[in-house]
Design an enzyme around this catalytic site. Structure first.
Site, PDB file in Angstrom:
ATOM      1  CB  THR A   1      -0.731  -0.044   1.272  1.00 30.07           C
ATOM      2  OG1 THR A   1       0.105   0.400   2.363  1.00 30.07           O
ATOM      3  CG2 THR A   1      -2.020  -1.097   1.259  1.00 30.07           C
ATOM      4  CG  HIS A   2       0.470   4.228   1.368  1.00 28.76           C
ATOM      5  ND1 HIS A   2      -0.056   5.651   1.215  1.00 28.76           N
ATOM      6  CD2 HIS A   2      -0.208   3.543   2.139  1.00 28.76           C
ATOM      7  CE1 HIS A   2      -1.253   5.625   2.064  1.00 28.76           C
ATOM      8  NE2 HIS A   2      -1.129   4.297   2.843  1.00 28.76           N
TER       9      HIS A   2
ATOM     10  CB  SER B   1      18.970   1.794 -24.929  1.00 30.55           C
ATOM     11  OG  SER B   1      19.645   3.028 -25.203  1.00 30.55           O
TER      12      SER B   1
END
Ligand code: ARG
Length: 444
Positions: A140-141, A262
């Site tokens: 959570t968070h 990349s």
């Protein structure tokens, strides 16, 4: 500006309505025959002409350019069968025609998108079934909170998709109502049979008010809203895929075909496909904003602004279909790194709540227990220890109630499987969710 005709036209973007436009016209003409508004022999010629256009379109032939698709088809019909083709437009206007076309179009797309959601949901359920023994930290968070089973996380998305399926099918209640027969705005003095046309086109019913019939685009906004919410869900999942595949998390592996390197950094393996899905959500919300803004402040009934309904509807449809296809493939290829996810449960004191619950069961008020465990966690941080490695003597310094049976309660596997509350993360609860979802996959 040299070509105002082109500026006010929609031919550049409404050609994809050709098939539904012809479908609507055929039903309209059948109704004109039945009600004897036009002679059956003329009606039959018109229908044959329309079918010949349909056939050519299916072979890849394209209509010559006109102001819009409706004019293009009518002109082509007259070219093919003569002036009689002009009878097709009796007791109809382009205003009720275009509104009908768009509803027929969206209706088809809803059914396709439902099937795609279903296929995606099926993959999520299969993945959940396969990963039922994968334990990972729940957050959570985005801070480690409590351990969960990976399947529980996947099934959270399967339930979101279930709501998306229900929502988009519910939208049909309002989409599948027929404006045809509203004519320009006021209805018509011809004795048309709107129920008959509605039946032929498999609409639930004709709309009740001709002014509303030609001006209503609520169904477009609602449809794009439903697509926007699907995009929210796909974007959230894309974000998890991006996070989980980062070097820091390293919870999952997705197939190379979904990543790219990349041009400068040789070591890179970027989750571009997931990032594009996350980005496309913004585009769909843009379509919703465009649609609502077009509708806002328009006087009743048809206004040419309404022609601008099509680009956002088409764009949102295409975008969501594309994203659904890609996310389904990504999820089918996704593999959890079971060892890694389990190892991660060692960090972040995920057992803390369990210890507080343990004390609460021994009659210590939960709030007091919470305070005790906070102190234990601080002790661990200061001494660089984890909760499962503390000795019983160390625990006892914080509470005499703690006995050696605590270790059993704070084993991560036992923690998840103790979450047997309805909808919790225990294996038992997940198996129930899987069996419930299996019944929902494929049901319309
Ligand atoms: N191309 C128009 C549209 O897409 C068709 C209806 C035009 N009706 C009118 N009266 N100009 O909305």
């Amino acid at each position: 500006m040299k070509n105002f005709q082109q500026f006010i036209g929609s031919f550049s973007f409404d050609q994809r309505l050709a098939e539904v436009d012809i479908e609507g016209s055929i039903a309209h003409v059948q109704m004109l025959i039945k009600t004897k508004i036009i002679p059956a022999s003329d009606g039959k010629k018109i229908i044959a002409g329309l079918n010949s256009i349909l056939k050519d379109l299916s072979k890849g032939w394209t209509l010559p350019m006109e102001e819009d698709i409706h004019f293009a088809i009518e002109k082509e019909l007259i070219r093919r069968i003569g002036a009689i083709g002009g009878k097709m437009h009796t007791a109809r206007s382009r205003n009720d025609q275009v509104a009908t076309d768009l509803r027929l179009y969206i209706r088809k797309e809803i059914l396709t998108i439902f099937d795609m959601l279903n296929a995606f949901q099926k993959v999520l359920v299969q993945k959940a079934e396969k990963n039922i023994d994968v334990i990972m930290p729940g957050y959570t968070h985005l801070q480690p909170a409590q351990p969960i089973i990976a399947s529980h996380h996947l099934l959270a998305y399967a339930w979101m998709i279930q709501r998306d399926k229900e929502r988009i099918i519910d939208c049909l209640k309002r989409v599948n109502v027929m404006p045809l027969g509203s004519a320009a705005l006021a209805g018509t003095s011809f004795k048309i049979d709107r129920n008959y046309t509605a039946k032929l086109l498999e609409f639930f019913r004709p709309c009740e008010n001709s002014l509303d019939g030609v001006s209503d685009r609520d169904f477009c906004a609602e449809f794009i809203f439903d697509l926007s919410l699907i995009s929210v869900h796909l974007s959230k999942l894309a974000e998890e895929i991006i996070t989980w595949s980062s070097v820091e998390f390293n919870f999952i592996h997705i197939d190379d075909m979904f990543t790219s390197g990349s041009s400068i950094m040789p070591q890179k393996r970027n989750p571009d496909t997931a990032e594009v899905i996350r980005g496309k959500a913004g585009r769909v919300f843009g379509d919703l904003t465009a649609m609502l803004t077009i509708m806002k402040g328009l006087p009743i009934a048809y206004n040419r602004d309404l022609q601008e309904d099509k680009p956002p509807v088409f764009d949102a449809t295409d975008t969501v279909k594309l994203c659904l296809e890609v996310i389904t493939d990504i999820m089918a290829s996704l593999e959890f790194k079971k060892g890694r996810t389990l190892k991660s449960t060692e960090k972040g004191f995920l057992q803390a709540t369990e210890i507080a619950d343990y004390l609460a069961r021994k009659n210590i008020p939960f709030r007091t227990a919470h305070g005790i465990v906070q102190k234990i966690v601080h002790y661990c941080i200061d001494n660089n220890k984890t909760l499962d490695k503390l000795s019983i003597e160390e625990y006892k310094k914080f509470s005499k109630e703690i006995e050696s049976d605590l270790y059993k309660f704070i084993d991560v596997k036992n923690i998840v499987n103790a979450k047997t509350s309805y909808g919790g993360t225990s294996k038992k609860s997940i198996l129930k969710q899987i069996s419930d979802l299996k019944k929902l996959v494929r049901v319309k």
